[in-house]
Design an enzyme around this catalytic site. Structure first.
Site, PDB file in Angstrom:
ATOM      1  N   ASP A  97       0.826  -1.202   0.000  1.00  0.00           N
ATOM      2  CA  ASP A  97       0.000   0.000   0.000  1.00  0.00           C
ATOM      3  C   ASP A  97       0.864   1.258   0.000  1.00  0.00           C
ATOM      4  O   ASP A  97       2.040   1.228   0.373  1.00  0.00           O
ATOM      5  CB  ASP A  97      -0.940   0.019   1.202  1.00  0.00           C
ATOM      6  CG  ASP A  97      -0.201   0.071   2.530  1.00  0.00           C
ATOM      7  OD1 ASP A  97       0.730  -0.731   2.721  1.00  0.00           O
ATOM      8  OD2 ASP A  97      -0.548   0.915   3.389  1.00  0.00           O
ATOM      9  N   GLU A 125       0.185  -1.006   5.670  1.00  0.00           N
ATOM     10  CA  GLU A 125       1.252  -0.579   6.579  1.00  0.00           C
ATOM     11  C   GLU A 125       1.085   0.878   6.955  1.00  0.00           C
ATOM     12  O   GLU A 125       1.340   1.280   8.106  1.00  0.00           O
ATOM     13  CB  GLU A 125       2.605  -0.813   5.906  1.00  0.00           C
ATOM     14  CG  GLU A 125       3.814  -0.581   6.811  1.00  0.00           C
ATOM     15  CD  GLU A 125       4.369   0.840   6.748  1.00  0.00           C
ATOM     16  OE1 GLU A 125       5.285   1.152   7.529  1.00  0.00           O
ATOM     17  OE2 GLU A 125       3.869   1.650   5.945  1.00  0.00           O
TER      18      GLU A 125
END
Length: 483
Positions: A78, A145
């Site tokens: 991400d 994350e």
């Protein structure tokens, strides 16, 4: 022709560009997760895709490395989604528009996602390779994350066999990271009551700030737009009467906010006072933040006389009290590691709803008790104002390991390649290493990566030559992990 076709190493940049075509902001990772699975199937490699969209892809050891312990290579899929105000881009649908200039890759007014797309690209290039010697590889790519290490937090580590762990989420070539801060996201909800009122509606906007990562850039004395708006609103009280309709700033708690907007209602006689004070404060702030944020701008837009729902004066004072008292920036430097930020806080999000103002802060510390003490302060401040407080996404610090054969081996390889020792450092930013270090017994863990600038901002850049050097270093490290 691909934009990055001439960049070396070609296969690494090929996969990085492919990744950039796929929207992959935090919370929107299904498509890129499926892309990784499709890659594994095409390469004939075993894989695991869990319910969160975390993916592990396995590759057997090459000849001569069959008895070497497995190596885990880890990054996250991400990215933080930020853009300049003048850029039209839908991060849920649009791929990134890449460009190359002066040896750097950027994304034309949006975040690039080099943090941490380059880790994914490194991993795929290694998994595809036929001529790179290495032990058995377990390439783990996690989700979300950037919004609290959520993928790593809930990942089932029983599918991993390796005890040697190379995280590829660093942004500083020549450094081997061996420890990082823990953190949490603190949610404060300040209650708001409203009454109807008529007045001249003014939209005050603070913009032109540098912003940046709330871990990596928190020590660079950059301004926080949400904090500055609190100063403006408090100072304005001494100049004229006004009512507050809303205050909104920032999009991510782990990014120092570049902009904040407040909507005010004033009498006709107050318009000139607001304009005058905004101009005065702009000059003072540019002077105060010389060297970091000389471009600070306070603009005021007059929307005319309207009837609107303003905050009750008591509610307004609650919001101002919160903004004037919330801690921001470096709160304590480490007493044991010179130059290391130990504890910090960043109010990254302000969002006004009908009946509340939501403030979200990123709290970081390499000391668990200090992290929790800041959270306690925010909780007490919130509850003192009649609000509700919640902690989300708490993660532990990655503690320094005195005995690390992997660190020592990687430092030796670096010195042999470059004729100088690497920087072996602890950092203030949060990494997933802490969660895996806690979950996997006897894990030997380091973090490396290529040079990047201004991550989590629309000015993010990835250095092409550094990507190649780190690739060559990673390949040489794997070649040297025969035992």
């Amino acid at each position: 022709m691909a934009v990055l076709e001439q960049c070396e190493p070609k296969r690494v940049f090929h996969y990085f560009e492919e990744i950039c075509k796929i929207p992959h902001g935090s919370g929107n990772t299904k498509e890129i997760s499926d892309y990784l699975v499709d890659f594994a199937k095409e390469q004939g490699l075993k894989y695991v895709q869990d319910d969160l969209n975390n993916v592990v892809i396995y590759k057997e050891a090459t000849e001569g490395y069959e008895n070497a312990p497995a190596v885990i290579l880890q990054g996250h899929m991400d990215m933080v989604c930020e853009k300049r105000p003048d850029v039209v881009h839908d991060f849920t649908k649009d791929g990134l528009k890449l460009s190359v200039k002066d040896g750097y890759v950027s994304a034309n007014g949006t975040t690039l996602g080099g943090d941490n797309g380059i880790a994914v690209a490194y991993g795929l290039a290694l998994l595809e390779s036929k001529d790179i010697p290495h032990p058995a590889l377990e390439v783990l790519i996690t989700v979300d994350e950037e919004i609290g290490l959520l993928g790593a937090k809930d990942f089932d580590c029983s599918v991993l066999k390796g005890k040697r762990f190379i995280n590829l989420d660093s942004e500083a070539e020549g450094s081997i990271w061996i420890s990082c801060a823990g953190g949490l996201s603190a949610y404060s909800r300040i209650p708001v009551q409203r009454v109807e009122a008529e007045g001249v509606i003014l939209t005050v906007k603070i913009s032109g700030l540098m912003g940046g990562h709330s871990g990596a850039e928190i020590d660079k004395k950059r301004a926080n737009a949400n904090v500055l708006m609190g100063r403006f609103l408090y100072g304005l009280k001494k100049k004229c009467e006004y009512e507050l309709v809303s205050v909104n700033g920032g999009q991510k708690d782990n990014a120092i906010p570049r902009e904040c907007t407040a909507v005010l209602a004033v009498g006709e006689e107050g318009v000139s006072e607001v304009l005058s004070y905004a101009s005065w404060l702009q000059g003072k702030l540019r002077e105060e933040y010389t060297g970091s944020d000389e471009g600070i701008t306070l603009s005021v837009e007059n929307e005319g006389v309207k009837t609107t729902e303003i905050m009750h004066p008591t509610s307004r004072e609650r919001v101002l009290f919160y903004l004037m008292n919330i801690p921001f920036g470096v709160l304590k430097m480490s007493g044991t590691i010179e130059g290391l930020v130990e504890t910090s806080n960043n109010i990254g999000i302000l969002k006004t709803e009908d009946n509340e103002v939501l403030a979200v802060s990123s709290v970081r510390s390499s000391v668990g008790a200090a992290r929790d003490a800041v959270a306690d302060k925010l909780e007490y401040l919130t509850e003192f104002l009649g609000g509700e407080f919640e902690i989300q996404g708490a993660y532990p610090a990655w503690e320094y390991r005195k005995d690390s054969p992997l660190r020592d081996k990687m430092a030796k390889v670096y010195e042999e390649m470059y004729g100088e020792k690497p920087n072996v450092v602890a950092i203030h930013a949060g990494l997933e290493c802490g969660l895996f270090y806690e979950k996997i017994e006897n894990l030997d863990c380091v973090s490396i990566g290529p040079n990047m600038k201004d991550i989590h901002t629309s000015e993010e850049m990835l250095e092409i030559a550094s990507v190649e050097r780190v690739w060559n270093y990673l390949v040489k490290v794997l070649e040297n992990l025969k035992d």
